[in-house]
Write a protein that holds these residues in place. Sequence first.
Motif, short mmCIF file in Angstrom:
data_model
loop_
_atom_site.label_atom_id
_atom_site.label_comp_id
_atom_site.label_asym_id
_atom_site.label_seq_id
_atom_site.Cartn_x
_atom_site.Cartn_y
_atom_site.Cartn_z
N ALA A 1 0.83 -1.21 0.00
CA ALA A 1 0.00 0.00 0.00
C ALA A 1 0.86 1.26 0.00
CB ALA A 1 -0.93 -0.01 1.21
N ILE A 2 1.96 1.23 0.74
CA ILE A 2 2.88 2.37 0.78
C ILE A 2 3.48 2.60 -0.61
CG2 ILE A 2 5.12 3.16 1.65
CD1 ILE A 2 4.39 1.78 4.31
N GLU B 1 2.22 1.85 -3.48
CA GLU B 1 1.20 2.38 -4.35
C GLU B 1 1.01 3.88 -4.13
OE1 GLU B 1 -1.47 2.70 -7.35
OE2 GLU B 1 -0.15 1.01 -6.87
N LEU B 2 1.06 4.32 -2.88
CA LEU B 2 0.95 5.75 -2.58
C LEU B 2 2.11 6.53 -3.18
CD1 LEU B 2 -0.21 5.69 1.15
CD2 LEU B 2 -1.50 6.59 -0.79
N GLN C 1 1.65 6.90 -6.84
CA GLN C 1 0.59 7.85 -7.16
C GLN C 1 1.06 9.29 -7.03
OE1 GLN C 1 -2.78 7.00 -4.70
NE2 GLN C 1 -3.29 5.09 -5.75
N HIS C 2 1.84 9.56 -5.96
CA HIS C 2 2.18 10.95 -5.62
C HIS C 2 3.64 11.31 -5.87
CE1 HIS C 2 -1.78 11.36 -3.82
NE2 HIS C 2 -1.57 10.24 -3.15
N VAL D 1 6.24 10.30 -0.43
CA VAL D 1 5.42 10.40 0.77
C VAL D 1 6.32 10.72 1.95
CG1 VAL D 1 3.58 8.83 0.03
CG2 VAL D 1 5.58 7.91 1.20
N HIS E 1 2.98 11.29 7.36
CA HIS E 1 1.71 11.00 6.69
C HIS E 1 1.40 9.50 6.76
CE1 HIS E 1 -1.52 11.03 3.75
NE2 HIS E 1 -0.87 10.10 3.07
N LEU E 2 2.40 8.66 6.58
CA LEU E 2 2.19 7.21 6.61
C LEU E 2 1.85 6.73 8.02
CD1 LEU E 2 5.10 6.09 4.25
CD2 LEU E 2 2.67 6.32 3.69
N ARG F 1 -1.77 7.59 8.44
CA ARG F 1 -2.65 6.82 7.55
C ARG F 1 -2.80 5.37 8.01
NH1 ARG F 1 -4.31 7.55 2.15
NH2 ARG F 1 -4.92 5.60 1.13
#
Length: 258
Positions: A9-10, A12-13, A16-17, A20, A24-25, A28
């Motif tokens: 999941a990390i 993928e973030l 996307q951005h 990170v 923030h992680l 989240r």
Amino acid sequence: MLARQRQTAILELIRQHGGVRVSHLVSRFGVSDMTIRRDLEVLAELGLVDKVHGGATLPGPGSAEEPGFAAKSVRQQAEKRAIAERAAALVEPGMAVALSAGTTTAALATLLADVRGLTVVTNSIPVADALHQHPRADRTVVLTGGIRTPSDALTGPVAEAAIGSLNVDVLFLGVHGMSPRTGFTTPNLLEAGTNRCLIEASRRLVVLADHTKWETVGMATIAPLSAADVLVTDAGLPAQARAQLADQVGELVVVECG
């Protein structure tokens, strides 16, 4: 959530951005700072991310790798056009402006054809070419001369001597990367020196940088983020990056494109 699921999941973030932050992680995923740092370490060891101060980014090219002008000109075309259009609104008739090398500054040059009484100082061959394709009797273009780089910038002692005798109202500076730790950067040492001379010759610094420049780091620092009076970027820049930049630069301008 299992560690492997969280790491997926990390990743993928980050994809996307572009990057990170650890804080923030932590918020989240509801785990500790140390757990997130271990996750990032695992991803970094696999070569999937680059760890940076306070977070992680997608792996990028080496800090000394310098793409040519043609290769850069096909990237983020819509974003660069939107940034150039916003920057052009800052130019008034009769001004003396400087444009550094770069594909976004070259896009800006094409938008200055109708500005009256403009004097343009540049170390960029494509910028000079764009202006010469739209000749005006009331416009002066000063091309500095110097050693040509892969990005079609003219650099080195000849360029720096030419720039050192000039004073301009505003510099529009293109950059290879920007980050809180390293400021505005370029992979070319000679270009960094020439750009610093352009900054010294200018009363106002406007940096033009699309969102992909965030957390990209070139080998040589041109100036700290705080040196920018205005930074024009696009809406692809993540919210956290906007917050950090807003705290550093004089004015952050975010444009929509498309």
